[in-house]
Design a protein around this motif. Structure first.
Motif, PDB file in Angstrom:
ATOM      1  N   LYS B 170       8.086   5.726   2.877  1.00  0.00           N
ATOM      2  CA  LYS B 170       6.909   4.859   3.004  1.00  0.00           C
ATOM      3  C   LYS B 170       6.531   4.327   1.620  1.00  0.00           C
ATOM      4  O   LYS B 170       6.572   5.071   0.650  1.00  0.00           O
ATOM      5  N   ILE B 171       6.162   3.076   1.570  1.00  0.00           N
ATOM      6  CA  ILE B 171       5.690   2.556   0.276  1.00  0.00           C
ATOM      7  C   ILE B 171       4.233   2.092   0.406  1.00  0.00           C
ATOM      8  O   ILE B 171       3.766   1.803   1.501  1.00  0.00           O
ATOM      9  N   GLU B 172       3.546   2.079  -0.679  1.00  0.00           N
ATOM     10  CA  GLU B 172       2.144   1.654  -0.689  1.00  0.00           C
ATOM     11  C   GLU B 172       1.997   0.524  -1.711  1.00  0.00           C
ATOM     12  O   GLU B 172       2.628   0.547  -2.762  1.00  0.00           O
ATOM     13  N   VAL B 173       1.139  -0.436  -1.391  1.00  0.00           N
ATOM     14  CA  VAL B 173       0.803  -1.453  -2.394  1.00  0.00           C
ATOM     15  C   VAL B 173      -0.407  -0.901  -3.151  1.00  0.00           C
ATOM     16  O   VAL B 173      -1.394  -0.512  -2.539  1.00  0.00           O
ATOM     17  N   GLY B 174      -0.304  -0.838  -4.462  1.00  0.00           N
ATOM     18  CA  GLY B 174      -1.433  -0.301  -5.244  1.00  0.00           C
ATOM     19  C   GLY B 174      -2.497  -1.372  -5.457  1.00  0.00           C
ATOM     20  O   GLY B 174      -2.213  -2.416  -6.041  1.00  0.00           O
ATOM     21  N   TYR B 175      -3.719  -1.108  -4.944  1.00  0.00           N
ATOM     22  CA  TYR B 175      -4.778  -2.109  -5.095  1.00  0.00           C
ATOM     23  C   TYR B 175      -5.768  -1.756  -6.204  1.00  0.00           C
ATOM     24  O   TYR B 175      -6.748  -2.449  -6.402  1.00  0.00           O
ATOM     25  N   GLY B 176      -5.541  -0.624  -6.883  1.00  0.00           N
ATOM     26  CA  GLY B 176      -6.466  -0.227  -7.944  1.00  0.00           C
ATOM     27  C   GLY B 176      -7.454   0.806  -7.429  1.00  0.00           C
ATOM     28  O   GLY B 176      -7.721   0.891  -6.223  1.00  0.00           O
ATOM     29  N   ARG B 177      -8.006   1.593  -8.381  1.00  0.00           N
ATOM     30  CA  ARG B 177      -8.817   2.749  -7.997  1.00  0.00           C
ATOM     31  C   ARG B 177     -10.055   2.379  -7.191  1.00  0.00           C
ATOM     32  O   ARG B 177     -10.336   2.964  -6.160  1.00  0.00           O
TER      33      ARG B 177
END
Lengths: 120, 663
Positions: B170-177
């Protein structure tokens, strides 16, 4: 390329004018058709810009017109034969002028395309 | 045998339907322009011990659900829960295509990527590192060339593996904290939420796992109206507050999410693609001419004229052959059946009526052949583009041109094709004016009348009908927008497909699919129509002048006397309400004998032209009325279309007769 393009533009403009005059009944040796005259004028405008894409499009349109006239004449011949048992054809119906112009178009495109490939 | 449900999704014009056909052996219509698939289509295939159930979804750029086709695609993935989603990606345009891929991955769908147009990527000297792409995305990536059915077994294998074992990782798009915190907060609220409507597309998601709630939370922060509608009001308000706070810091949230996804896509593309020609492609060079500000539209008109010329000229001998066949058949029936009434019904009624329509089959097939050829080469998309400038000025959305062009074939699928339009007002406007586009059912009337009254100018006269239809559609669009809607159409963005060498098999298959509808109609609706006409024309006395039909025709005819048409012509128009093909069939039954000679004696040239225009404009056929009703969801609009078209048809025909009379 410039000379070739402008010559083709001029020839098509003449053919277009001839077709308009024929449609008006002033001359008889051109096919009398307003849409054909319009098409010739459009091709003339396409050729008036001397570069390869314009030459390619001009050639495609030019060949399409002559092909459709040849096919149409063939179909008419067949139709006449079916209805009357015999058939005859005159050069006006095949639209010899459109064929001559399309041969010139193909020759020009082939010549310049070959040079373009050679020169990279 | 285990069944695997496989959804096929992708951007418009990346070859979804071609892939669907290659996987299933079906022959769904394929076109080299966006918006061919507006409804989901289903088919089956096999791989080892698995039965693969494929569903071809409409082409979408994202899962944002702005238009009906996007909604269809998204809702299917959300509610039907396919085992595997084949995301077909254009290898020559990874950057744009991967946006949808990322959204699918965020949805935690079991994605398999079919990397299509690998041959074109090679031609452009692009080297795509498939393994690296697979590594980045965490899903199986299979290079394919759908048009040549290459890579199909590998794709099926990947589908089965994914159905059995899931995606690689599974991959995630990092949107920031900050954003991730906000998403978590909404997820927490969602976990406690009770679903108000279990039938809504999001029901399964909201009842589902943390991962699925993650997606809804993301959509809420992006400002998705549909997501707002299905969650509890308190949660929607809370999400809106969070969104506002974040927007103060990061700007528009929808744009922020898009930016983050494109950043990731940029990295992937940078790592996975090498080379690629930066010089202009052949398509780019040709488009300089085809899309030229001044030459584009004239070239379009030349191409359309050539299409009609070919349609009329080349079909002639084939038409004659069919005519001869029906003449011989009619004579044979008349002489072979002793019962005079039955012989007349079959010989004159059925053979005369149905035969009068079937003689136009070659013309119809030729026109469809040319339109399919233009579609397959990619020219139709250019036609839409060059016409957009004109369409925008007159208040129609550029995307409307595609349904308008489809209207040349049949108005019913054309009206359905408006589903690709995002703005409801633009869509409604396009539906209302679409019946003015001259469908193929009207072509037999034009060919018949042009052949009889305008010998030598047939192609021009037929083309003038098509142009008249376009001009009237334009005028009505302006008027309807001004009266009912106001405002300007939304901007039109359309991706140009590359020019491709047309594949004869595709063209023939599309031509046959469209043309066979016409033949089928001849055997069904037209047959019934001409039989009814024959009965009404032969009863009660066996004399047409004193028949029921004459009674009906003569009572309505005074309305049309300013146009100079006989009661027979008027009755044919009445019959044409069922389907415009019946007009010619009815004329064949009503006039009997040699139809061309009979018409030449009953119409003047001007009256004939007015009749053609009337057939073009008046009342859409029953199937089109039903389509308008269904697509607008209101019978009011269907009735409005009928009313305005009748009035317009009468007005235009009268104008032609009056002006023609002066010339």
């Amino acid at each position: 390329m410039k000379i070739y393009s402008y010559t083709m533009a001029l020839l098509y403009a003449l053919a277009g004018t001839g077709s308009i005059l024929a449609a008006a009944g002033i001359i008889s040796f051109f096919p009398p058709s307003i849409p054909l005259a319009f098409s010739f004028m459009v091709i003339s405008a396409v050729y008036a810009r001397p570069d390869m894409p314009h030459i390619i499009v001009g050639t495609i349109l030019s060949v399409s017109i002559s092909t459709i006239y040849i096919l149409g004449a063939g179909a008419r011949l067949m139709n006449e034969f079916l209805n009357e048992g015999n058939a005859s054809l005159n050069i006006e119906e095949i639209n010899g002028m459109a064929i001559a112009l399309s041969i010139l178009s193909i020759a020009g495109m082939w010549y310049y395309k070959t040079r373009e490939v050679k020169n990279g | 045998m285990k069944e695997i449900k496989v959804a096929i999704i992708g951007n418009p014009n990346v070859g979804k339907t071609t892939l669907f056909n290659a996987l299933t052996g079906e022959k769904q219509h394929v076109g080299n322009w966006p918006g061919v698939t507006v409804e989901k289509k289903e088919g089956y295939g096999r791989y080892n011990d698995y039965r693969l159930h494929y569903i071809d979804l409409p082409g979408v750029y994202s899962l944002s659900a702005y238009s009906i086709d996007e909604r269809i695609a998204r809702n299917f993935i959300l509610t039907e829960n396919p085992d595997v989603v084949i995301d077909i990606v254009d290898a020559t345009n990874l950057e744009r295509n991967l946006y949808l891929t990322l959204q699918l991955l965020e949805l935690k769908a079991n994605v398999v990527i079919a990397l299509n147009f690998m041959d074109e990527a090679e031609k452009r000297k692009m080297q795509i590192d498939v393994n690296k792409l697979q590594e980045f995305l965490g899903v199986r990536v299979v290079p394919v060339i759908a048009r040549e059915k290459r890579g199909m077994d590998e794709l099926k294998k990947a589908v089965v593996e994914t159905a059995e074992h899931g995606v690689i990782r599974k991959i995630e798009v990092g949107y920031g904290r900050d954003i991730e915190w906000a998403i978590l907060e909404i997820e927490g609220l969602l976990a406690e939420e009770r679903i108000r409507c279990r039938h809504c597309p999001f029901a399964k998601l909201c009842l589902g796992s943390d991962r699925e709630r993650h997606w809804v939370s993301t959509r809420l922060l992006e400002g998705d109206d549909e997501a707002n509608k299905v969650v509890d009001e308190e949660i929607a308000i809370k999400a809106m507050e969070l969104r506002r706070k974040l927007e103060e810091k990061y700007g528009d949230m929808a744009a922020y999410f898009a930016k983050k996804r494109y950043e990731l896509i940029g990295k992937i593309v940078h790592q996975c693609i090498r080379g690629g020609e930066t010089k202009e492609t052949f398509s780019d060079r040709i488009d300089k001419v085809m899309l030229d500000k001044y030459l584009g539209i004239p070239i379009f008109f030349v191409i359309m004229w050539l299409a009609f010329k070919l349609t009329f000229d080349v079909a002639a001998p084939f038409t004659t052959l069919i005519e001869m066949f029906f003449e011989i058949l009619g004579e044979w029936v008349k002489s072979g059946i002793p019962n005079g009434m039955l012989a007349s019904l079959i010989g004159e009624g059925i053979m005369g009526g149905v035969g009068a329509v079937l003689v136009f089959v070659p013309n119809i097939f030729l026109l469809f052949f040319i339109l399919s050829l233009l579609e397959d080469t990619g020219y139709m998309a250019r036609a839409a583009f060059v016409m957009d400038r004109v369409m925008y000025k007159i208040g129609l959305h550029g995307k409307a041109f595609i349904p308008m062009l489809l209207g040349f074939g049949c108005n019913v699928p054309a009206i359905m094709a408006t589903r690709t339009m995002e703005d409801e007002r633009d869509r409604l406007l396009t539906i209302l004016v679409n019946p003015l586009m001259s469908c193929s059912a009207r072509l037999p009337v034009y060919i018949l009348f042009a052949g009889v009254f305008f010998a030598g100018m047939e192609a021009g006269v037929i083309m003038s009908m098509y142009l008249l239809g376009i001009l009237l559609a334009v005028a009505m669009a302006l008027l309807i927008r001004k009266i009912f809607f106001g405002g300007k159409p939304s901007p039109f963005i359309m991706e140009m497909p590359p020019y491709r060498v047309p594949i004869l098999k595709n063209i023939i298959s599309t031509t046959w699919m469209r043309g066979k509808m016409f033949i089928r109609k001849a055997g069904t609706i037209i047959l019934v129509g001409v039989v009814i006409i024959w009965f009404l024309a032969n009863f009660p006395e066996g004399n047409i002048e004193n028949s029921f039909l004459a009674l009906i025709g003569k009572s309505i005819q005074p309305l049309f006397s300013p146009l100079g048409w006989s009661w027979r012509a008027v009755v044919a128009l009445l019959a044409g309400v069922v389907g415009k093909e019946i007009v010619v069939g009815s004329l064949g039954t009503l006039y009997g004998g040699n139809l061309s000679t009979a018409l030449a004696g009953d119409f003047t040239q001007v009256q004939a032209f007015a009749y053609m225009a009337f057939v073009l404009i008046y009342i859409p056929c029953i199937a089109t009325i039903a389509a308008i009703w269904q697509e607008t969801g209101s019978k009011k609009w269907a009735l409005f279309t009928i009313a305005y078209e009748i009035l317009l048809a009468y007005g235009v025909a009268l104008a032609i007769v009056l002006i023609g009379g002066l010339i």
